[in-house]
Design a protein around this motif. Structure first.
Motif, PDB file in Angstrom:
ATOM      1  N   ASN A 125       0.813  -1.237   0.000  1.00 28.69           N
ATOM      2  CA  ASN A 125       0.000   0.000   0.000  1.00 28.69           C
ATOM      3  C   ASN A 125       0.837   1.274   0.000  1.00 28.69           C
ATOM      4  OD1 ASN A 125      -2.586  -1.078  -0.191  1.00 28.69           O
ATOM      5  ND2 ASN A 125      -2.768  -1.390   2.007  1.00 28.69           N
ATOM      6  N   THR A 126       1.923   1.261  -0.764  1.00 26.35           N
ATOM      7  CA  THR A 126       2.720   2.486  -0.898  1.00 26.35           C
ATOM      8  C   THR A 126       2.760   3.009  -2.323  1.00 26.35           C
ATOM      9  OG1 THR A 126       4.862   1.428  -1.398  1.00 26.35           O
ATOM     10  CG2 THR A 126       4.263   1.665   0.935  1.00 26.35           C
ATOM     11  N   ILE A 127       2.536   2.161  -3.299  1.00 28.87           N
ATOM     12  CA  ILE A 127       2.792   2.540  -4.683  1.00 28.87           C
ATOM     13  C   ILE A 127       1.924   3.707  -5.147  1.00 28.87           C
ATOM     14  CG2 ILE A 127       1.177   0.899  -5.751  1.00 28.87           C
ATOM     15  CD1 ILE A 127       3.469   0.472  -7.883  1.00 28.87           C
ATOM     16  N   TYR A 128       0.803   3.914  -4.496  1.00 28.56           N
ATOM     17  CA  TYR A 128      -0.069   5.049  -4.846  1.00 28.56           C
ATOM     18  C   TYR A 128       0.630   6.392  -4.665  1.00 28.56           C
ATOM     19  CZ  TYR A 128      -2.805   1.286  -2.626  1.00 28.56           C
ATOM     20  OH  TYR A 128      -3.274   0.072  -2.184  1.00 28.56           O
ATOM     21  N   PHE A 129       1.663   6.425  -3.822  1.00 30.12           N
ATOM     22  CA  PHE A 129       2.298   7.682  -3.429  1.00 30.12           C
ATOM     23  C   PHE A 129       3.696   7.867  -4.041  1.00 30.12           C
ATOM     24  CE2 PHE A 129      -0.189   6.091   0.298  1.00 30.12           C
ATOM     25  CZ  PHE A 129      -1.301   6.898   0.105  1.00 30.12           C
ATOM     26  N   TRP A 130       4.140   6.945  -4.880  1.00 27.38           N
ATOM     27  CA  TRP A 130       5.467   7.061  -5.471  1.00 27.38           C
ATOM     28  C   TRP A 130       5.502   8.250  -6.426  1.00 27.38           C
ATOM     29  CZ3 TRP A 130       7.256   1.430  -7.043  1.00 27.38           C
ATOM     30  CH2 TRP A 130       7.288   0.632  -5.888  1.00 27.38           C
ATOM     31  N   LYS A 131       6.430   9.167  -6.214  1.00 33.79           N
ATOM     32  CA  LYS A 131       6.521  10.360  -7.054  1.00 33.79           C
ATOM     33  C   LYS A 131       6.974  10.018  -8.469  1.00 33.79           C
ATOM     34  CE  LYS A 131       7.534  13.480  -3.205  1.00 33.79           C
ATOM     35  NZ  LYS A 131       8.548  14.396  -2.592  1.00 33.79           N
ATOM     36  N   ASP A 132       7.906   9.073  -8.575  1.00 35.23           N
ATOM     37  CA  ASP A 132       8.458   8.660  -9.871  1.00 35.23           C
ATOM     38  C   ASP A 132       8.563   7.142  -9.875  1.00 35.23           C
ATOM     39  OD1 ASP A 132       9.929   8.132 -12.167  1.00 35.23           O
ATOM     40  OD2 ASP A 132      11.312   9.808 -11.879  1.00 35.23           O
ATOM     41  N   PRO A 133       7.489   6.441 -10.252  1.00 38.55           N
ATOM     42  CA  PRO A 133       7.468   4.975 -10.153  1.00 38.55           C
ATOM     43  C   PRO A 133       8.593   4.287 -10.918  1.00 38.55           C
ATOM     44  CG  PRO A 133       5.258   5.818 -10.519  1.00 38.55           C
ATOM     45  CD  PRO A 133       6.188   6.971 -10.690  1.00 38.55           C
ATOM     46  N   LEU A 134       8.901   4.754 -12.122  1.00 42.76           N
ATOM     47  CA  LEU A 134       9.965   4.114 -12.895  1.00 42.76           C
ATOM     48  C   LEU A 134      11.311   4.251 -12.197  1.00 42.76           C
ATOM     49  CD1 LEU A 134       9.178   4.923 -16.648  1.00 42.76           C
ATOM     50  CD2 LEU A 134       9.294   2.666 -15.556  1.00 42.76           C
ATOM     51  N   ASN A 135      11.597   5.426 -11.657  1.00 40.25           N
ATOM     52  CA  ASN A 135      12.853   5.634 -10.955  1.00 40.25           C
ATOM     53  C   ASN A 135      12.949   4.756  -9.712  1.00 40.25           C
ATOM     54  OD1 ASN A 135      15.358   7.334 -10.202  1.00 40.25           O
ATOM     55  ND2 ASN A 135      14.040   7.551  -8.410  1.00 40.25           N
ATOM     56  N   LEU A 136      11.859   4.680  -8.930  1.00 42.47           N
ATOM     57  CA  LEU A 136      11.919   3.886  -7.700  1.00 42.47           C
ATOM     58  C   LEU A 136      12.013   2.396  -8.024  1.00 42.47           C
ATOM     59  CD1 LEU A 136      12.084   4.054  -4.704  1.00 42.47           C
ATOM     60  CD2 LEU A 136       9.595   4.146  -4.558  1.00 42.47           C
ATOM     61  N   LEU A 137      11.330   1.945  -9.053  1.00 41.78           N
ATOM     62  CA  LEU A 137      11.463   0.545  -9.471  1.00 41.78           C
ATOM     63  C   LEU A 137      12.884   0.249  -9.933  1.00 41.78           C
ATOM     64  CD1 LEU A 137       8.111  -0.114 -11.342  1.00 41.78           C
ATOM     65  CD2 LEU A 137       8.968  -1.409  -9.384  1.00 41.78           C
ATOM     66  N   GLN A 138      13.502   1.194 -10.625  1.00 43.12           N
ATOM     67  CA  GLN A 138      14.890   1.022 -11.044  1.00 43.12           C
ATOM     68  C   GLN A 138      15.809   0.921  -9.830  1.00 43.12           C
ATOM     69  OE1 GLN A 138      16.141   0.911 -14.544  1.00 43.12           O
ATOM     70  NE2 GLN A 138      17.585  -0.136 -13.185  1.00 43.12           N
ATOM     71  N   GLU A 139      15.531   1.733  -8.814  1.00 47.61           N
ATOM     72  CA  GLU A 139      16.305   1.675  -7.572  1.00 47.61           C
ATOM     73  C   GLU A 139      16.126   0.327  -6.867  1.00 47.61           C
ATOM     74  OE1 GLU A 139      18.289   4.395  -5.337  1.00 47.61           O
ATOM     75  OE2 GLU A 139      18.850   3.816  -7.363  1.00 47.61           O
ATOM     76  N   LEU A 140      14.904  -0.172  -6.830  1.00 51.65           N
ATOM     77  CA  LEU A 140      14.643  -1.469  -6.202  1.00 51.65           C
ATOM     78  C   LEU A 140      15.331  -2.587  -6.982  1.00 51.65           C
ATOM     79  CD1 LEU A 140      10.885  -0.943  -5.326  1.00 51.65           C
ATOM     80  CD2 LEU A 140      12.791  -1.043  -3.726  1.00 51.65           C
ATOM     81  N   HIS A 141      15.315  -2.483  -8.295  1.00 52.51           N
ATOM     82  CA  HIS A 141      16.015  -3.453  -9.137  1.00 52.51           C
ATOM     83  C   HIS A 141      17.512  -3.422  -8.833  1.00 52.51           C
ATOM     84  CE1 HIS A 141      17.733  -5.179 -12.855  1.00 52.51           C
ATOM     85  NE2 HIS A 141      16.584  -5.828 -12.968  1.00 52.51           N
ATOM     86  N   ARG A 142      18.063  -2.241  -8.652  1.00 57.86           N
ATOM     87  CA  ARG A 142      19.496  -2.078  -8.391  1.00 57.86           C
ATOM     88  C   ARG A 142      19.916  -2.734  -7.082  1.00 57.86           C
ATOM     89  NH1 ARG A 142      22.385   1.130  -5.235  1.00 57.86           N
ATOM     90  NH2 ARG A 142      20.602   2.428  -4.624  1.00 57.86           N
ATOM     91  N   VAL A 143      19.149  -2.537  -6.004  1.00 56.58           N
ATOM     92  CA  VAL A 143      19.579  -3.047  -4.686  1.00 56.58           C
ATOM     93  C   VAL A 143      19.193  -4.500  -4.461  1.00 56.58           C
ATOM     94  CG1 VAL A 143      19.508  -0.739  -3.676  1.00 56.58           C
ATOM     95  CG2 VAL A 143      17.494  -2.228  -3.458  1.00 56.58           C
TER      96      VAL A 143
END
Length: 218
Positions: A125-143
């Motif tokens: 229940n956080t994805i509704y508030f992501w300012k830049d979903p593609l960037n945050l997904l890229q960050e999650l992919h990275r770590v």
């Protein structure tokens, strides 16, 4: 006007709990999100020795059973809310002292960990508030470690759009939209599981909530 202000306040507290009302909202969220959190954890198949990251952990009452079950597992939580970071640390002080749990405030956009740190990542229940979903997904992919898993659990757009407070600052998704974003940054779709449950909404009425966990593999 008063009703609109109340709905805006609910939306703001769901995004980032603050103050006394934030504490009350956190307790409510811990109850209403419990099944969704367990859904995410179950699909990740967290095991002994895993290093786990969670975005938006709230007061983190759900962490103690996980760390008790898997004595070799470590947990890292990220929050945009100072209040929730403090509550989570208090509720899990034993594991913080043991070095098995860590709770950190971050900016909601940059994951403050090195590349390929985590075996499993979840967010509920956080994805509704992501300012830049593609960037945050890229960050999650990275770590995420190679072959690691990410579980994104969220209320589906068709249901969420019926809740009056989601008109204020929520970006709603269906599962296909999440899959498209995830594929764009290099994830593989492991599974998409939907569930229907009866819960009390943040405005007090009983609703049938349909949610999904999108399970992604690096």
């Amino acid at each position: 006007m008063e009703d609109i202000d109340k709905l805006k306040e609910i939306a703001d507290q769901l995004r980032m709990p603050t103050g006394k009302k934030g504490e009350e909202m956190a307790l409510m969220m811990q109850t209403t999100n419990a099944n969704m959190t367990q859904h995410a954890v179950a699909h990740l198949h967290v095991g002994d020795g895993d290093t786990v990251l969670e975005l938006g952990h709230g007061n983190a009452d759900h962490i103690t059973p996980l760390l008790k079950k898997y004595s070799g597992t470590t947990y890292h939580g990220l929050e945009i809310s100072d209040l929730m970071q403090q509550a989570a640390q208090h509720n899990n002080q034993l594991f913080v002292d043991q070095g098995r749990a860590q709770f950190t405030v971050y900016d909601g956009q940059t994951i403050p960990y090195t590349t390929e740190t985590f075996h499993k990542i979840l967010t509920v229940n956080t994805i509704y508030f992501w300012k830049d979903p593609l960037n945050l997904l890229q960050e999650l992919h990275r770590v995420l470690k190679q072959d690691g898993l990410l579980a994104i659990t969220f209320g589906l757009k068709q249901f969420m759009s019926t809740l009056p407070f989601t008109a204020f600052g929520f970006q709603l998704y269906d599962a296909e939209e999440i899959e498209k974003l995830a594929l764009h940054v290099g994830f593989h779709i492991q599974a998409v599981e939907e569930e229907l449950e009866s819960v009390k909404s943040k405005t007090g009425e009983l609703v049938n909530r349909r949610f999904a966990t999108v399970l992604l593999r690096k």
